[in-house]
Design a protein around this motif. Structure first.
Motif, PDB file in Angstrom:
ATOM      1  N   GLN A  19      41.092  28.956  35.378  1.00  0.00           N
ATOM      2  CA  GLN A  19      42.360  28.836  35.618  1.00  0.00           C
ATOM      3  C   GLN A  19      43.165  28.402  34.355  1.00  0.00           C
ATOM      4  O   GLN A  19      44.536  28.675  33.996  1.00  0.00           O
ATOM      5  CB  GLN A  19      42.744  27.643  36.669  1.00  0.00           C
ATOM      6  CG  GLN A  19      44.225  27.237  36.997  1.00  0.00           C
ATOM      7  CD  GLN A  19      44.289  26.508  38.032  1.00  0.00           C
ATOM      8  OE1 GLN A  19      43.528  25.820  38.340  1.00  0.00           O
ATOM      9  NE2 GLN A  19      45.458  26.211  38.508  1.00  0.00           N
ATOM     10  N   LYS A  58      42.464  29.328  31.395  1.00  0.00           N
ATOM     11  CA  LYS A  58      42.896  30.599  30.421  1.00  0.00           C
ATOM     12  C   LYS A  58      44.160  31.122  30.792  1.00  0.00           C
ATOM     13  O   LYS A  58      44.839  31.609  30.088  1.00  0.00           O
ATOM     14  CB  LYS A  58      41.627  31.434  30.304  1.00  0.00           C
ATOM     15  CG  LYS A  58      40.327  30.963  29.666  1.00  0.00           C
ATOM     16  CD  LYS A  58      39.206  31.893  29.703  1.00  0.00           C
ATOM     17  CE  LYS A  58      39.921  32.780  28.567  1.00  0.00           C
ATOM     18  NZ  LYS A  58      38.744  33.939  28.207  1.00  0.00           N
ATOM     19  N   LYS A  59      44.283  31.187  32.180  1.00  0.00           N
ATOM     20  CA  LYS A  59      45.416  31.821  32.762  1.00  0.00           C
ATOM     21  C   LYS A  59      46.550  30.979  32.419  1.00  0.00           C
ATOM     22  O   LYS A  59      47.705  31.567  31.846  1.00  0.00           O
ATOM     23  CB  LYS A  59      45.332  32.153  34.467  1.00  0.00           C
ATOM     24  CG  LYS A  59      44.072  32.959  34.706  1.00  0.00           C
ATOM     25  CD  LYS A  59      44.099  32.985  36.259  1.00  0.00           C
ATOM     26  CE  LYS A  59      43.087  34.187  36.746  1.00  0.00           C
ATOM     27  NZ  LYS A  59      42.711  34.095  38.107  1.00  0.00           N
ATOM     28  N   GLN A  72      47.555  31.309  28.824  1.00  0.00           N
ATOM     29  CA  GLN A  72      48.143  32.779  28.289  1.00  0.00           C
ATOM     30  C   GLN A  72      49.713  32.683  28.729  1.00  0.00           C
ATOM     31  O   GLN A  72      50.206  33.158  28.072  1.00  0.00           O
ATOM     32  CB  GLN A  72      47.463  33.705  29.284  1.00  0.00           C
ATOM     33  CG  GLN A  72      47.476  35.116  28.930  1.00  0.00           C
ATOM     34  CD  GLN A  72      46.539  35.971  29.368  1.00  0.00           C
ATOM     35  OE1 GLN A  72      46.050  36.004  30.514  1.00  0.00           O
ATOM     36  NE2 GLN A  72      46.046  37.163  28.685  1.00  0.00           N
ATOM     37  N   SER A  73      49.973  32.041  29.706  1.00  0.00           N
ATOM     38  CA  SER A  73      51.272  32.011  30.391  1.00  0.00           C
ATOM     39  C   SER A  73      52.172  31.006  29.591  1.00  0.00           C
ATOM     40  O   SER A  73      53.334  31.503  29.341  1.00  0.00           O
ATOM     41  CB  SER A  73      51.358  31.360  31.783  1.00  0.00           C
ATOM     42  OG  SER A  73      50.645  32.332  32.742  1.00  0.00           O
ATOM     43  N   ILE A 110      38.471  37.157  33.163  1.00  0.00           N
ATOM     44  CA  ILE A 110      38.760  35.725  33.555  1.00  0.00           C
ATOM     45  C   ILE A 110      38.846  35.875  35.241  1.00  0.00           C
ATOM     46  O   ILE A 110      39.741  36.208  35.909  1.00  0.00           O
ATOM     47  CB  ILE A 110      40.521  35.543  33.297  1.00  0.00           C
ATOM     48  CG1 ILE A 110      40.721  35.841  31.896  1.00  0.00           C
ATOM     49  CG2 ILE A 110      41.068  34.073  33.561  1.00  0.00           C
ATOM     50  CD1 ILE A 110      42.086  35.428  31.288  1.00  0.00           C
TER      51      ILE A 110
END
Length: 668
Positions: A117, A119-120, A123-124, A134
């Motif tokens: 989570q 990494k997500k 990224q955002s 991922i």
């Protein structure tokens, strides 16, 4: 905040207590059966027993910790690092019981604690991330499929991981089975979460992290960076601040992305955003640690800011008293992690009683954070760290110089430790020139560590020290009630120093407080105030100060200097000549049976009686100090007995697998 319970142990518990006491806050320690005589227990104002030695029954047992908090009357808890420091459920439990958690919110911990989570979210938030898959990996087959698409080498990582645990590099499909199994086991045992994910492994990266500090009122600052590239098996060994690789432009970019990520999860308290950086200065988000870092002292030394104090102030709802423009990075700081491990035996952890413990001579620019003492024990149940040795100076070269001196003066006996290894690293040409990466140790010590290679100067230092120590011993043996029985000249001037079974003829003459030593047409003057029996030898040779470690052997000495341990002895010329007739061990004799080099729990047994095995084949997986250690066969042969039982504990020296070597079989 009037009473603070530290839900941790050892070095970090002692560290937190020092700041809390400085702020007038009463401290409470918790301890397990193994820690009942630990240093942190004695330093606290109050101490409460929380259960048996295994961490799952004590330091990771949330109910027992909550009971201890209520019993002590504490109104706040500091988790330190490790254990429950990044456990969102523990943070929520504190909140439900009106206990002030000295750290970030449970929501921030949860979001950043799940590496997938995280990494997500990164990224955002516009943070650079490493290419990879991922998502959680269900089984080994799926891991193989994903790895083939991404391309080897890859990294398998624990989704809830941190601290270098639950990570394996996989370079081929043949390595996947053991790597996937060990990663899942470490993830489950350390974080109670067996989920793993895969990302591309970037070759020769640097590991650089940004220290973030935020209050509950929306104010954010960065407190410089730390270079943590010197690692072994993803566990940091030496850290420094700042990084010699960064310039102001790159630092600003990393600051901006780190604060963007912190804001994305409404972060407050101290936190660390970790990056890997390639040779072209491209940086990628690795993880965010939502806690105090082990290496936080180097940041404190270059900024003058007490991070534990800031955590407490933020937890109390105070606003930051400074802004980004007020943060000044001053000088250079290094941290060496002193571990209870044996570098010469594959860095296996070492447990037992500490017979001698003498910290470096206190001086400006030297800091030691520790949780042990002379006579204490290093337990098999917890991390292998003995202490953190830090130095701070005006520049990197002088910080290294101070670290060298401090390591030379650090005396630890009774257990194995990594001080020689640390000395070898900081004296290597690559480290001195800051030419480092996370592969530094693997590249510099491909065949393991057996001591640093001696330079000419270092060999001379050891030779002169051997002469002084041995002559002092000889003089003592020639005296009665302090009166020398024979004239000094009767001792003779011609001697032979034997170093690692090689003889070096020397001429020795007494001078005030020392000796003049002639060797290979060179003269060396050595003086010292050393007392016979001391394990630290400090001297002056030709006007320069030196410190060496001494281990006493029967008829000889082991002298350690700058990462090299050398066996030395002093002989008369005739005795030195005769030593060539003495039988010497080749040092190549292999131990057939598989013997436990550490105490721990047997996780897996990979052979049975009757199996034919080869040298280097994995036979037993042993868990000690929260890490899995795969024990390999030292010989080709046949298994004739299996004493290792999965789930049981063993002690150092136990014979786990009985093996008949191929050499014996062939002779028969």
């Amino acid at each position: 905040m009037k009473k603070l319970l530290i839900a941790n142990r050892g070095e970090i518990a002692c560290r937190i207590m020092r700041t809390a006491k400085k702020m007038g806050i009463t401290t409470v320690a918790v301890y397990s059966e193994a820690d009942k005589s630990s240093l942190h227990v004695g330093l606290a104002d109050d101490a409460i027993y929380i259960g048996p030695s295994p961490a799952t029954q004590s330091y990771l047992n949330q109910k027992r910790l909550l009971d201890a908090i209520k019993l002590s009357g504490a109104d706040a808890v500091h988790p330190g690092y490790g254990f429950l420091s990044e456990n969102a459920e523990f943070s929520e439990l504190m909140e439900k019981n009106n206990i002030n958690f000295v750290g970030p919110s449970a929501d921030s911990v949860r979001k950043m604690g799940d590496k997938i989570q995280a990494k997500k979210i990164a990224q955002s938030a516009g943070v650079n991330v490493i290419p990879g898959y991922i998502g959680a990996i269900r089984n080994e087959k799926e891991a193989l499929n994903i790895a083939s698409k991404i391309g080897y080498p890859i990294m398998i990582k624990a989704a809830a991981g941190g601290g270098g645990k639950g990570i394996r590099i996989v370079r081929s499909k043949e390595e996947m089975q053991q790597a996937f199994s060990s990663t899942r086991n470490e993830a489950k045992n350390n974080f109670s979460d067996a989920r793993t994910f895969i990302e591309k492994f970037i070759e020769n990266p640097r590991h650089i992290e940004i220290q973030v500090l935020a209050d509950k009122h929306g104010h954010y600052v960065c407190l410089g960076e730390r270079e943590c590239s010197i690692q072994r098996h993803h566990q940091k060994v030496i850290e420094e601040a700042p990084s010699a690789f960064l310039d102001e432009k790159m630092r600003k970019k990393m600051y901006d992305q780190s604060i963007a990520l912190a804001k994305a999860v409404d972060y407050f308290s101290v936190g660390t955003v970790e990056y890997i950086v390639d040779k072209n200065r491209n940086f990628y988000f690795l993880e965010m640690n939502t806690r105090l870092q082990v290496e936080h002292p180097v940041t404190e030394l270059i900024t003058g800011i007490d991070l534990v104090e800031q955590m407490i102030r933020v937890a109390r709802g105070e606003k930051l008293s400074f802004k980004q423009k007020d943060v000044v990075l001053s000088g250079w700081a290094l941290e060496s992690r002193i571990y209870a491990e044996d570098p010469a035996c594959g860095f296996l952890p070492s447990t037992g009683r500490i017979a001698t413990y003498k910290e470096p001579i206190s001086s400006a620019g030297v800091r030691v954070d520790t949780g042990i003492y002379e006579g204490g024990e290093v337990s098999m149940f917890y991390d292998a760290m003995i202490s953190k040795l830090c130095t701070h100076a005006t520049n990197r070269d002088y910080a290294i110089h101070l670290m060298n001196e401090a390591l030379e003066q650090y005396v630890i006996r009774g257990i194995s430790h990594n001080i020689s290894f640390l000395q070898a690293i900081i004296n290597s040409k690559r480290f001195l020139s800051a030419d480092i990466s996370t592969n530094f140790i693997d590249e510099e010590y491909k065949d393991g560590f057996a001591g640093a290679v001696l330079s000419d100067e270092e060999s001379v230092v050891i030779l002169c020290a051997a002469v002084y120590i041995s002559m002092t011993d000889i003089k003592r043996s020639m005296s009665i009630n302090g009166q020398v029985r024979f004239a000094s000249k009767s001792m003779g001037t011609r001697w032979v120093v034997q170093m690692n079974n090689r003889n070096y003829p020397v001429a020795v003459r007494g001078i005030d407080d020392g000796y003049k030593i002639s060797f290979e047409n060179r003269r060396f003057y050595i003086t010292s105030r050393w007392l016979l029996g001391s394990k630290l030898f400090q001297c002056v040779i030709n006007g320069k100060d030196y410190s060496l470690q001494i281990e006493y052997l029967h008829g000889a000495l082991n002298l350690t200097y700058r990462g090299s341990k050398v066996k030395v002895a002093l002989f008369t010329p005739r005795a030195g000549e005769l030593t060539k007739y003495m039988k010497k061990s080749s040092g190549n004799e292999a131990q057939s049976d598989l013997v436990a080099n550490i105490s721990g729990m047997i996780v897996d047994v990979k052979c049975k009686a009757g199996d034919n095995i080869i040298k280097g084949q994995p036979l037993v997986v042993l868990e000690a100090m929260k890490m899995e250690n795969v024990l390999l066969s030292q010989v080709d042969g046949k298994v004739i007995g299996v004493n290792a039982v999965k789930g049981q504990t063993c002690s150092s020296g136990d014979i786990l697998i009985e093996i008949e070597s191929a050499d014996n079989i062939n002779r028969l």
